[in-house]
Scaffold this motif. Structure first.
Motif, mmCIF file in Angstrom:
data_model
loop_
_atom_site.group_PDB
_atom_site.id
_atom_site.type_symbol
_atom_site.label_atom_id
_atom_site.label_comp_id
_atom_site.label_asym_id
_atom_site.label_seq_id
_atom_site.Cartn_x
_atom_site.Cartn_y
_atom_site.Cartn_z
ATOM 1 N N ILE A 67 0.715 -1.194 -0.249
ATOM 2 C CA ILE A 67 0.041 0.044 -0.156
ATOM 3 C C ILE A 67 0.977 1.293 0.030
ATOM 4 O O ILE A 67 0.657 2.120 -0.739
ATOM 5 C CB ILE A 67 -0.882 -0.052 1.145
ATOM 6 C CG1 ILE A 67 -1.786 -1.132 1.038
ATOM 7 C CG2 ILE A 67 -1.723 1.293 1.355
ATOM 8 C CD1 ILE A 67 -2.842 -1.329 2.307
ATOM 9 N N MET A 93 1.267 3.742 -3.299
ATOM 10 C CA MET A 93 0.703 5.223 -2.767
ATOM 11 C C MET A 93 1.914 6.351 -3.242
ATOM 12 O O MET A 93 1.916 7.308 -3.783
ATOM 13 C CB MET A 93 -0.219 5.447 -1.722
ATOM 14 C CG MET A 93 -1.399 4.477 -1.783
ATOM 15 S SD MET A 93 -2.584 4.808 -3.190
ATOM 16 C CE MET A 93 -2.812 6.499 -3.024
ATOM 17 N N VAL A 151 -6.279 -0.074 -4.017
ATOM 18 C CA VAL A 151 -4.693 0.795 -4.023
ATOM 19 C C VAL A 151 -4.262 0.535 -5.472
ATOM 20 O O VAL A 151 -3.811 1.557 -5.951
ATOM 21 C CB VAL A 151 -3.943 0.258 -3.108
ATOM 22 C CG1 VAL A 151 -2.553 1.120 -3.122
ATOM 23 C CG2 VAL A 151 -4.585 0.453 -1.499
ATOM 24 N N GLY A 198 -3.773 3.916 -7.516
ATOM 25 C CA GLY A 198 -2.470 4.341 -8.131
ATOM 26 C C GLY A 198 -2.360 4.452 -9.519
ATOM 27 O O GLY A 198 -1.316 5.078 -9.982
#
Length: 484
Positions: free
Chosen positions: A273, A277, A405, A409
């Motif tokens: 994660i 990110m 995510v 992203g």
């Protein structure tokens, strides 16, 4: 001498021999062009024999090296990438008449030797030696930057300090693992006897942290941006591609592709994660194309780790396809950057310098756009198919948070990838004669080949990719001998 029970991968023999010949030729008479030619011939020979193996592995699991379909596949990617990077480097040498830089191709060959030693390792010793050979080679290559010199020295010093710290953590974990198991086999330690259960966990975490440093996964990532910015473009490509393939291949070898321990699942989920990110968010702030590609590399490590964390029948295909897509697309971007650079002109590392490229050099602009589409996961690039495969592994294991995510992203990535294309499509601010010059023939040919690979892999994935998977699949268990 190789006996009947001693196994040594043939590519290591070929590249080691090529390095010795290059050293002998340098002692006799220095010639940059000849050193590059020796390097390319050596890489071609190692690529031709990458699937051959003299001798056989020891049946008791004490072999230093292992060869199976996974190691063969990643070795091919590493050798092919180094060949492309040597072609990119030819321009720097051709226009540098001030110093003899025979060591430049030699360091690339040493780095490739270290990367292959890591890929083929079945023991901690060759893995760590290969890791250090790769790191020392990169450290020397970073200092070959000509303009400005101090930026290269600063990048090399940062890499020296942080790489040394990560190697120390990794070595401490290896020592602890040996103390727990009494074995140097390249696998997570398992406590036996009266050994406390916390010791093998601590050893595994230390090894994992050392690998994350080298892989530039968040929060061990900040060194990558400065080092890639301070390095020449081909060296930045070597760092972003070859070293990442070697480390990720070793990570897969070390932990295998089966179900991970619960504590490892939790650690990897948090790292994935953060890596996706932070890598994408950092890229939004970059005005340097090299630093942006460093951030992109960090984000792609996160995408790969999703497939690594999701064992199953989709995992091997997702990992192999994503590695191929990342390698071809990133090589294409760096090759286009190298072709963009001309003597006494812009160095191509600032995004603003690409303004109006569609009007001045449409071929380069089109090739760069296709590579960026692939990295962003947009058709017709192979990256779309690769990202789809990774998402499929997450769906199979119901990793809903990681899938969210991945989508977020990827959306962020669209902005900074498409922004580069927007800059290239903008009207040029002022006429520039330097951008109208044609790239060197070898660079043009390299960009064409990489563009064909990216487009064909994206348009015909079933024909271009799936026939290769049986010979490039990550084996579920590869510690018991040579698999074919």
């Amino acid at each position: 001498m190789i006996g009947h029970d001693i196994f040594l991968p043939t590519p290591l023999l070929v590249i080691s021999s090529g390095i010795m010949i290059m050293l002998a030729a340098m002692v006799w008479r220095r010639s940059v062009g000849r050193s590059f030619a020796y390097g390319l011939v050596t890489l071609l020979l190692s690529l031709a024999v990458v699937g051959h193996h003299p001798g056989r592995m020891s049946g008791n699991g004490d072999s230093l090296f292992i060869q199976d379909r996974w190691t063969t596949y990643t070795a091919i990617l590493i050798i092919f990438s180094t060949m492309c990077i040597l072609f990119m480097s030819w321009r720097d040498v051709a226009h540098d008449g001030t110093t003899l830089v025979d060591e430049y191709p030699l360091l690339f060959m040493l780095g490739t030797l270290g990367a292959l030693a890591m890929v083929f390792s079945a023991n901690y010793m060759p893995f760590f030696l290969g890791l250090e050979i790769l790191g020392i080679s990169i450290m020397g290559l970073v200092t070959f930057r000509h303009r400005p010199v101090m930026l290269g020295y600063e990048a090399a010093m940062k890499y020296l300090v942080l790489s040394g710290a990560s190697s120390a953590i990794l070595l401490f974990g290896i020592g602890l693992a040996y103390g727990v198991t009494g074995s140097l086999r390249f696998m997570p330690p398992i406590a036996t006897g009266e050994v406390p259960a916390a010791l093998p966990v601590a050893a595994t975490v230390m090894v994992l942290v050392g690998m994350f440093f080298k892989l530039s996964a968040v929060p061990f990532h900040m060194w990558l941006l400065d080092v890639m910015e301070g390095a020449p473009i081909p060296v930045a490509a070597f760092l972003a591609i070859v070293s990442k393939i070697a480390i990720f291949s070793s990570l897969v070898r070390y932990f295998g592709t089966g179900a991970q321990p619960p504590f490892l699942n939790d650690i990897l989920s948090v790292v994935i994660i953060l890596t996706i990110m932070v890598g994408n968010l950092l890229a939004l702030r970059q005005a340097s194309l090299t630093r942006l590609l460093a951030c992109s590399s960090i984000a792609h490590v996160g995408y790969l780790l999703i497939a690594f964390l999701c064992p199953g029948h989709l995992q091997s295909g997702a990992i192999t396809v994503y590695l191929a897509a990342y390698t071809a697309s990133t090589l294409g971007v760096f090759a286009t950057m190298t072709a963009f650079v001309v003597p006494d002109g812009p160095d191509g590392t600032v995004i603003a310098q690409w303004r109006g490229l569609f009007f001045r050099r449409p071929f380069l602009a089109t090739a760069m756009s296709l590579m960026l589409f692939s990295l962003a996961g947009i058709p017709p690039g192979i990256g779309f198919f690769a990202k789809f495969e990774v998402a499929a592994t997450g769906v199979e294991h119901q990793r809903d948070i990681l899938l969210c995510v991945l989508v977020i992203g990827s959306i962020i990535g669209l902005y900074y990838y498409l922004n580069i294309i927007r800059v290239m499509m903008a009207a040029p601010s002022s006429p520039s004669s330097t951008l109208n010059r044609h790239a060197r023939p070898e660079l043009t040919a390299l960009v064409i080949v990489l563009t064909i690979i990216v487009v064909i892999g994206g348009l015909f994935p079933a024909r271009a990719i799936h026939p290769l998977l049986p010979a490039a699949t990550v084996p579920p268990e590869t510690r018991d001998g040579i698999r074919h």
